[in-house]
Structure formats: structure tokens, C-alpha cells
Design a protein around this motif. Structure first.
Motif, PDB file in Angstrom:
ATOM      1  N   LEU A 110       0.880  -1.235  -0.053  1.00  0.00           N
ATOM      2  CA  LEU A 110       0.035   0.101   0.069  1.00  0.00           C
ATOM      3  C   LEU A 110       0.973   1.120  -0.133  1.00  0.00           C
ATOM      4  N   PRO A 111       0.289   2.372  -0.652  1.00  0.00           N
ATOM      5  CA  PRO A 111       1.269   3.537  -0.667  1.00  0.00           C
ATOM      6  C   PRO A 111       1.323   4.349   0.737  1.00  0.00           C
ATOM      7  N   VAL A 112       0.510   3.823   1.683  1.00  0.00           N
ATOM      8  CA  VAL A 112       0.595   4.506   3.059  1.00  0.00           C
ATOM      9  C   VAL A 112       0.149   3.277   3.923  1.00  0.00           C
ATOM     10  N   ARG A 113       0.880   3.364   5.326  1.00  0.00           N
ATOM     11  CA  ARG A 113       0.721   2.079   6.242  1.00  0.00           C
ATOM     12  C   ARG A 113      -0.363   2.450   7.269  1.00  0.00           C
ATOM     13  N   PRO A 114      -1.196   1.424   7.184  1.00  0.00           N
ATOM     14  CA  PRO A 114      -2.464   1.542   7.746  1.00  0.00           C
ATOM     15  C   PRO A 114      -2.147   1.572   9.403  1.00  0.00           C
ATOM     16  N   ASP A 115      -2.850   2.287  10.090  1.00  0.00           N
ATOM     17  CA  ASP A 115      -2.864   2.358  11.817  1.00  0.00           C
ATOM     18  C   ASP A 115      -3.514   0.962  12.061  1.00  0.00           C
ATOM     19  N   ALA A 116      -4.504   0.496  11.426  1.00  0.00           N
ATOM     20  CA  ALA A 116      -5.116  -0.648  11.901  1.00  0.00           C
ATOM     21  C   ALA A 116      -5.744  -1.512  10.797  1.00  0.00           C
ATOM     22  N   VAL A 117      -5.883  -2.716  11.053  1.00  0.00           N
ATOM     23  CA  VAL A 117      -6.318  -3.612   9.932  1.00  0.00           C
ATOM     24  C   VAL A 117      -7.590  -4.233  10.590  1.00  0.00           C
ATOM     25  N   ILE A 118      -8.650  -4.471   9.645  1.00  0.00           N
ATOM     26  CA  ILE A 118      -9.681  -5.248   9.798  1.00  0.00           C
ATOM     27  C   ILE A 118      -9.517  -6.665   8.954  1.00  0.00           C
ATOM     28  N   LEU A 119      -9.481  -7.689   9.668  1.00  0.00           N
ATOM     29  CA  LEU A 119      -9.174  -9.064   9.020  1.00  0.00           C
ATOM     30  C   LEU A 119     -10.270  -9.884   9.206  1.00  0.00           C
ATOM     31  N   ASP A 120     -10.694 -10.512   7.883  1.00  0.00           N
ATOM     32  CA  ASP A 120     -12.023 -11.367   7.900  1.00  0.00           C
ATOM     33  C   ASP A 120     -11.575 -12.731   8.523  1.00  0.00           C
ATOM     34  N   GLY A 121     -12.595 -12.887   9.141  1.00  0.00           N
ATOM     35  CA  GLY A 121     -12.564 -14.309   9.930  1.00  0.00           C
ATOM     36  C   GLY A 121     -12.477 -14.270  11.510  1.00  0.00           C
ATOM     37  N   LYS A 122     -12.062 -15.484  12.068  1.00  0.00           N
ATOM     38  CA  LYS A 122     -12.158 -15.503  13.630  1.00  0.00           C
ATOM     39  C   LYS A 122     -10.545 -15.405  13.899  1.00  0.00           C
ATOM     40  N   HIS A 123      -9.808 -15.807  13.224  1.00  0.00           N
ATOM     41  CA  HIS A 123      -8.230 -16.000  13.592  1.00  0.00           C
ATOM     42  C   HIS A 123      -7.336 -14.826  13.032  1.00  0.00           C
ATOM     43  N   ASP A 124      -6.734 -14.424  13.985  1.00  0.00           N
ATOM     44  CA  ASP A 124      -5.586 -13.399  13.572  1.00  0.00           C
ATOM     45  C   ASP A 124      -4.311 -14.037  12.844  1.00  0.00           C
ATOM     46  N   TYR A 125      -4.269 -14.146  11.524  1.00  0.00           N
ATOM     47  CA  TYR A 125      -3.047 -14.947  11.277  1.00  0.00           C
ATOM     48  C   TYR A 125      -1.925 -14.039  10.941  1.00  0.00           C
ATOM     49  N   LEU A 126      -2.025 -12.668  11.252  1.00  0.00           N
ATOM     50  CA  LEU A 126      -1.319 -11.532  10.809  1.00  0.00           C
ATOM     51  C   LEU A 126      -0.551 -11.346  11.976  1.00  0.00           C
ATOM     52  N   GLN A 182     -18.961  -9.653   4.543  1.00  0.00           N
ATOM     53  CA  GLN A 182     -20.426  -9.234   4.487  1.00  0.00           C
ATOM     54  C   GLN A 182     -20.866  -8.031   4.959  1.00  0.00           C
ATOM     55  N   SER A 183     -20.021  -7.741   6.122  1.00  0.00           N
ATOM     56  CA  SER A 183     -20.635  -6.733   7.061  1.00  0.00           C
ATOM     57  C   SER A 183     -19.700  -5.458   7.021  1.00  0.00           C
ATOM     58  N   CYS A 184     -18.499  -5.355   6.584  1.00  0.00           N
ATOM     59  CA  CYS A 184     -17.426  -4.241   6.742  1.00  0.00           C
ATOM     60  C   CYS A 184     -17.178  -3.927   5.203  1.00  0.00           C
ATOM     61  N   VAL A 185     -17.474  -2.508   4.835  1.00  0.00           N
ATOM     62  CA  VAL A 185     -17.193  -2.053   3.432  1.00  0.00           C
ATOM     63  C   VAL A 185     -15.721  -2.335   2.927  1.00  0.00           C
ATOM     64  N   VAL A 186     -14.774  -2.142   3.774  1.00  0.00           N
ATOM     65  CA  VAL A 186     -13.353  -2.069   3.233  1.00  0.00           C
ATOM     66  C   VAL A 186     -12.891  -3.609   3.277  1.00  0.00           C
ATOM     67  N   VAL A 187     -13.545  -4.614   4.075  1.00  0.00           N
ATOM     68  CA  VAL A 187     -12.974  -5.763   3.791  1.00  0.00           C
ATOM     69  C   VAL A 187     -13.934  -6.542   2.442  1.00  0.00           C
ATOM     70  N   ALA A 188     -15.337  -6.180   2.395  1.00  0.00           N
ATOM     71  CA  ALA A 188     -15.894  -6.577   1.335  1.00  0.00           C
ATOM     72  C   ALA A 188     -15.167  -6.129   0.060  1.00  0.00           C
ATOM     73  N   ALA A 189     -14.644  -4.801   0.082  1.00  0.00           N
ATOM     74  CA  ALA A 189     -13.758  -4.584  -1.238  1.00  0.00           C
ATOM     75  C   ALA A 189     -12.709  -5.297  -1.575  1.00  0.00           C
ATOM     76  N   ALA A 190     -12.025  -5.753  -0.422  1.00  0.00           N
ATOM     77  CA  ALA A 190     -10.869  -6.255  -0.671  1.00  0.00           C
ATOM     78  C   ALA A 190     -11.087  -7.826  -1.077  1.00  0.00           C
ATOM     79  N   SER A 191     -12.198  -8.391  -0.747  1.00  0.00           N
ATOM     80  CA  SER A 191     -12.767  -9.684  -0.980  1.00  0.00           C
ATOM     81  C   SER A 191     -12.913  -9.936  -2.402  1.00  0.00           C
ATOM     82  N   VAL A 192     -13.620  -8.861  -2.841  1.00  0.00           N
ATOM     83  CA  VAL A 192     -14.013  -8.967  -4.547  1.00  0.00           C
ATOM     84  C   VAL A 192     -12.844  -8.573  -5.244  1.00  0.00           C
TER      85      VAL A 192
END
Length: 233
Positions: free
Chosen positions: A109-125, A139-149
Motif C-alpha cells: 500500500l502507498p501508506v501504512r495503515p494504523d489498523a487492520v480489519i481482518l476477515d474471519g475469526k483468527h488473527d493470522y497476521l 459481508q459486514s464491513c465495506v473495506v473488507v468486502a472491497a478487498a474480498s471482491v
């Protein structure tokens, strides 16, 4: 159940409670495939109104998903893709391969995120990223849905390109996931250079069992079982 569009509520909560200004959404595709990379998309959208019809990529028709991905790539503030190859999946196991692909995406990414919303139950990051996991976040978060598609359409396109050289495996249709066509080609021709060689599908192929990689991690074996049943198709 009627369509419920994703919202920015989780992102707003993270911003309010942590002071984060840049929040990325992260989702993966290819976890349950027999062939091809695991692909992660990291996206930043801000709090703007999402394109109509945005939802988890698996709930969209291929035609709608492809059209929406093109719209999203122009609409998001930024996005980047990260991949882990079949060789890396075999060597590291799936959890570490996901972490590697997600790190590559976030660092792209061109900028470093301050926080990450990760789809799923487990934090693999994990560290050093500040992660909020959200079940069904695609399904519920705009930013994750965009990444999914975006992740799904981009990986499908990669697999379609591989399919041009491996037509018998049906990569254009199955994207490297289990399918009758895929299994039949494996039985007849054996795995290609794009197949994961530590996975259990080789146990059912006596002619090609000698190619199986010996190293298996617990999470890889658990995911293989899902892959044999068409998990995450």
C-alpha cells in the motif's frame, strides 16, 4: 434473508477507540485450492459510500463480481495484492503463508495503515499490525468486502492465465479448487508446477504419491480436509 449492505461501523469504532486514521481491510482467496497461490488483498476505502451491491465476493455471480471489481479498483483509496506461492505454502504451512501474503499486500500500500480489519475469526497476521478480526467481515464491513471482491477476481484471472497452458485441469472454471475435472486431470497427468505438493489430494493418486512433500503442519492438514470437500470454493 434480504440483502444487508456492508457498513463502516467497525471502522468507525476502531477510529473512535484507538485514534486510527487509516484503516485497511484484508481478505484472502485460494486457501482451500489444490493449485495456485493464496492471494490476499489489502484495501483502504475511507468512509465514503460504497458502490451499490457490494458484498462478499462468494455471494456475487461471476459477471457481477468482475464488473464490481473494476468499479472498486477505481473507487477505493488504495489497494494492493500479496501472494504466497504453492512452494511457500508447502514449505511454511498455510498460516505462515497467509501471513506472508498479507504482509506483502499491506506493505504494498502507498501508506501504512494504523489498523487492520481482518476477515474471519483468527488473527493470522499478528504483530506489528494492529488487527481487529471480524467473522463474516466480507459481508459486514465495506473495506473488507472491497478487498474480498478484488482478491477473488484478480486471483481467478491469474488462474485463467495458467489454464491456457493447462487446459485439462479446468483452471479457467475451478480456479485451482477441487472439482471432478481437476481430479480427473490429476489422476491422468499428475500435478503441475502450480500444485501444492504437501496436500492430501495426492494420497488418493497412487501413481503420483511419490511427489508428495513430507512436511505437513497441523493447520495445513486441517485446511486440506476442507479443500477435499470443496471448502471455500
Amino acid at each position: 434473508m434480504p440483502y444487508q449492505p456492508p457498513t463502516h461501523s467497525v471502522e468507525r469504532s476502531i477510529r473512535a477507540t484507538t485514534g486510527a486514521k487509516i484503516v485497511a481491510g484484508v481478505d484472502e482467496v485460494g486457501r482451500g485450492a489444490w493449485a495456485g497461490p493464496v492471494t490476499v488483498c489489502a484495501a483502504i476505502t475511507g468512509l465514503r459510500r460504497a458502490p451499490d451491491g457490494l458484498t462478499d465476493s462468494k455471494l456475487l455471480t461471476p459477471k457481477r463480481r468482475t464488473a464490481l471489481a473494476g468499479e472498486l479498483e477505481a473507487w477505493v483509496t488504495a489497494y494492493a495484492l500479496g501472494h504466497s506461492s504453492p512452494e511457500e505454502i508447502d514449505e511454511l504451512g498455510m498460516t505462515a503463508a497467509l501471513r506472508l501474503a498479507a504482509t506483502r499486500a499491506l506493505e504494498g500500500l502507498p501508506v501504512r495503515p494504523d489498523a487492520v480489519i481482518l476477515d474471519g475469526k483468527h488473527d493470522y497476521l499478528g504483530d506489528p499490525w494492529k488487527v481487529r478480526t471480524v467473522i463474516k467481515g466480507d459481508q459486514s464491513c465495506v473495506v473488507v468486502a472491497a478487498a474480498s471482491v478484488i482478491a477473488k477476481v484478480r486471483r481467478d484471472a491469474m488462474m485463467a492465465e495458467l489454464g491456457a497452458d493447462h487446459a485439462d485441469f479446468g483452471f479457467c472454471d475451478n480456479a485451482g479448487y477441487p472439482s471432478p475435472v481437476h481430479r480427473a486431470a490429476l489422476e491422468e497427468l499428475g500435478p503441475t508446477a502450480h500444485h501444492r505438493l504437501s496436500w492430501a489430494y495426492l494420497d488418493a493418486l497412487p501413481r503420483w504419491q511419490h511427489l508428495k512433500r513430507a512436511r505437513l503442519t497441523p493447520d495445513t492438514m486441517a485446511l486440506e480436509a476442507g479443500g477435499q470437500l470443496g471448502f471455500d470454493f
